[in-house]
Scaffold this motif. Structure first.
Motif, short mmCIF file in Angstrom:
data_model
loop_
_atom_site.label_atom_id
_atom_site.label_comp_id
_atom_site.label_asym_id
_atom_site.label_seq_id
_atom_site.Cartn_x
_atom_site.Cartn_y
_atom_site.Cartn_z
N VAL A 216 0.86 -1.19 0.00
CA VAL A 216 0.00 0.00 0.00
C VAL A 216 0.90 1.24 0.00
CG1 VAL A 216 -1.84 1.25 1.19
CG2 VAL A 216 -1.76 -1.27 1.28
N VAL A 217 0.70 2.13 -0.96
CA VAL A 217 1.54 3.31 -1.12
C VAL A 217 0.67 4.56 -1.06
CG1 VAL A 217 3.16 4.55 -2.63
CG2 VAL A 217 3.18 2.04 -2.54
N THR A 218 1.06 5.51 -0.22
CA THR A 218 0.37 6.79 -0.11
C THR A 218 1.29 7.90 -0.63
OG1 THR A 218 -0.85 6.03 1.84
CG2 THR A 218 -0.76 8.42 1.46
N THR A 219 0.74 8.77 -1.48
CA THR A 219 1.54 9.84 -2.08
C THR A 219 0.84 11.18 -1.91
OG1 THR A 219 2.42 8.32 -3.75
CG2 THR A 219 2.66 10.67 -4.19
N THR A 220 1.58 12.17 -1.42
CA THR A 220 1.12 13.55 -1.31
C THR A 220 2.26 14.46 -1.76
OG1 THR A 220 1.86 13.73 1.00
CG2 THR A 220 -0.41 13.00 0.64
N GLY A 221 2.06 15.78 -1.65
CA GLY A 221 3.15 16.72 -1.90
C GLY A 221 3.57 16.82 -3.35
N PHE A 222 2.61 16.84 -4.28
CA PHE A 222 2.95 16.99 -5.69
C PHE A 222 3.42 18.42 -5.97
CE2 PHE A 222 0.10 13.39 -5.63
CZ PHE A 222 0.61 12.55 -6.61
N HIS A 223 4.30 18.55 -6.95
CA HIS A 223 4.79 19.85 -7.36
C HIS A 223 3.61 20.72 -7.83
CE1 HIS A 223 6.97 22.90 -9.65
NE2 HIS A 223 8.07 22.53 -9.03
N PRO A 224 3.62 22.01 -7.55
CA PRO A 224 2.49 22.86 -7.95
C PRO A 224 2.17 22.83 -9.43
CG PRO A 224 3.92 24.03 -6.42
CD PRO A 224 4.62 22.75 -6.76
N GLN A 225 3.18 22.60 -10.29
CA GLN A 225 2.92 22.54 -11.73
C GLN A 225 2.41 21.19 -12.19
OE1 GLN A 225 5.78 24.40 -14.45
NE2 GLN A 225 6.84 25.23 -12.68
N GLN A 226 2.41 20.20 -11.33
CA GLN A 226 1.97 18.86 -11.70
C GLN A 226 0.50 18.71 -11.33
OE1 GLN A 226 2.02 16.47 -13.40
NE2 GLN A 226 2.59 14.51 -12.55
N ARG A 227 -0.38 19.01 -12.30
CA ARG A 227 -1.81 18.96 -12.06
C ARG A 227 -2.32 17.59 -12.49
NH1 ARG A 227 -4.61 23.00 -9.42
NH2 ARG A 227 -6.26 23.05 -10.98
N VAL A 228 -2.40 16.66 -11.56
CA VAL A 228 -2.84 15.29 -11.85
C VAL A 228 -4.36 15.29 -11.98
CG1 VAL A 228 -2.87 12.91 -11.04
CG2 VAL A 228 -0.89 14.38 -10.56
N PHE A 229 -4.85 15.16 -13.21
CA PHE A 229 -6.29 15.20 -13.48
C PHE A 229 -6.95 16.39 -12.80
CE2 PHE A 229 -5.16 10.73 -14.10
CZ PHE A 229 -5.63 10.55 -15.40
N GLY A 230 -6.30 17.54 -12.94
CA GLY A 230 -6.86 18.77 -12.42
C GLY A 230 -6.78 18.93 -10.92
N ALA A 231 -6.18 18.00 -10.21
CA ALA A 231 -6.16 18.05 -8.75
C ALA A 231 -5.28 19.19 -8.26
CB ALA A 231 -5.67 16.72 -8.18
N SER A 232 -5.51 19.60 -7.02
CA SER A 232 -4.74 20.66 -6.39
C SER A 232 -3.60 20.03 -5.58
CB SER A 232 -5.64 21.48 -5.48
OG SER A 232 -6.01 20.72 -4.33
N GLN A 233 -2.92 20.86 -4.81
CA GLN A 233 -1.86 20.36 -3.93
C GLN A 233 -2.42 19.61 -2.72
OE1 GLN A 233 0.60 24.25 -4.10
NE2 GLN A 233 2.09 22.64 -3.67
N ASN A 234 -3.74 19.55 -2.63
CA ASN A 234 -4.38 18.77 -1.56
C ASN A 234 -4.54 17.30 -1.94
OD1 ASN A 234 -4.80 21.15 -0.02
ND2 ASN A 234 -6.65 21.59 -1.21
#
Length: 335
Positions: free
Chosen positions: A239-257
């Motif tokens: 099981v892998v949990t990932t947070t803290g994406f770079h501000p320019q990396q908009r994964v399917f429109g998601a925010s930094q949340n």
């Protein structure tokens, strides 16, 4: 055998329930520490789309006739793409003029490596990778902003900083490197290396390498391109949990949340069942989940070098075009 005939034969196999039941835990390849061995080179290419055809509604499992039709349609498309072009067609006419329609395609099918079969999970041919919500769609919240955020004061064509990450060869396109790790039109291969403390997943495209720390704390302040990933073993499932994406990396429109939770379950000698959930209350009405099968590649097949900038004229071409447009605008203003 023609591509169409091959696809018909494969579609019949795809409708059979055999071959995808979960392996007994004692049969799984394991490391010396007892953890399931996820190492090797894997591919997630499939004809199954991420989101479902809206005409199918909440139909997740396809019947044999639907599978056959989808795979035959794809095979027919491939046959047409590889058919000889009309040497007498009008240059640049496009499909509307009755030619083969390849005049506006950045790649012909020779260079692509999309899947040619509908994916089957637990004996079920799937209509979409997304399994929840039941309609197989991404549940965007009303008014959600889906565009990538640029640095303050930077527009898309001012310089390389404004161009998309894939165009700058900073990250693979189509969310191939993840998370979540999704198939695109080529380079759908991954290499997994694993030990007691880390799991490394290298995507073939751009050679993006994600290092997952095991049994550690998240460090979201790092703002990595692929986020900060930590994992733990839940029985035989990673099981892998990932947070803290770079501000320019908009994964399917998601925010930094955004929080992405992935589950890797080796279900046979040649298969890893990959499940992912995206959760961002500021963009999605609810968390959404997908399932994808990773299939082992033959041991003698290697991952290719991905020389992203070699022969890549998009970046200088776009910026040069923008400067030319600016110069023409300035000349018109002075006339």
């Amino acid at each position: 055998m023609t591509l169409r005939a091959a696809a018909i034969s494969l579609s019949l196999l795809a409708t059979l329930p055999a071959g995808l039941s979960h392996a007994q835990s004692d049969d799984l390849p394991r490391l010396a520490n007892g953890q399931p061995d996820l190492q090797g080179v894997w591919s997630n290419k499939t004809l199954t789309p991420l989101t479902r055809d809206r005409d199918l509604g909440e139909t997740l499992v396809l019947n044999p006739e639907q599978v056959r039709a989808m795979e035959q349609n794809h095979a027919s498309f491939i046959d047409a793409e590889f058919a000889p072009s009309d040497p007498n067609r009008e240059a640049g006419a496009g499909a509307q003029a009755g030619d083969d329609g390849d005049t506006d395609d950045g790649y012909n099918e020779f260079w692509k490596e999309v899947g040619d079969r509908i994916q089957v999970i637990n004996g079920e041919p799937r209509s979409s990778i997304i399994v929840d919500p039941p309609n197989g769609q991404i549940p965007f919240a009303e008014g959600a902003r889906l565009r990538r955020e640029l640095p303050p004061g930077v527009s898309a064509n001012d310089g390389p900083e404004g161009r998309p990450l894939a165009e700058r060869c900073l990250l693979s396109f189509g969310n191939h490197s993840g998370p979540p790790m999704l198939p695109v039109m080529y380079n759908n291969n991954y290499q997994i290396v694993q030990n007691d403390d880390y799991v490394m997943i290298m995507a073939e495209m751009n050679h993006d390498a994600r290092i997952i720390r095991l049994n550690d704390e998240l460090r979201p302040e790092m703002n990595k391109w692929m986020g900060d990933s930590v994992g733990h073993w839940d029985g035989d499932t990673l099981v892998v949990t990932t947070t803290g994406f770079h501000p320019q990396q908009r994964v399917f429109g998601a925010s930094q949340n955004l929080t992405v939770t992935e589950r890797f379950e080796r279900v046979s000698e040649t298969e890893i069942l990959y499940t992912f959930t995206l959760d961002d209350p500021s963009v999605y009405r609810q968390p959404w989940t997908g399932e994808l099968m990773f299939n082992a590649r033959p041991s003698d097949e290697k991952i290719f070098e991905y020389a992203c900038h070699e022969g890549n004229y998009a970046l200088p071409g776009v910026l040069a075009g923008a400067r030319r447009a600016e110069a023409e605008a300035a000349m018109s203003a002075n006339e």
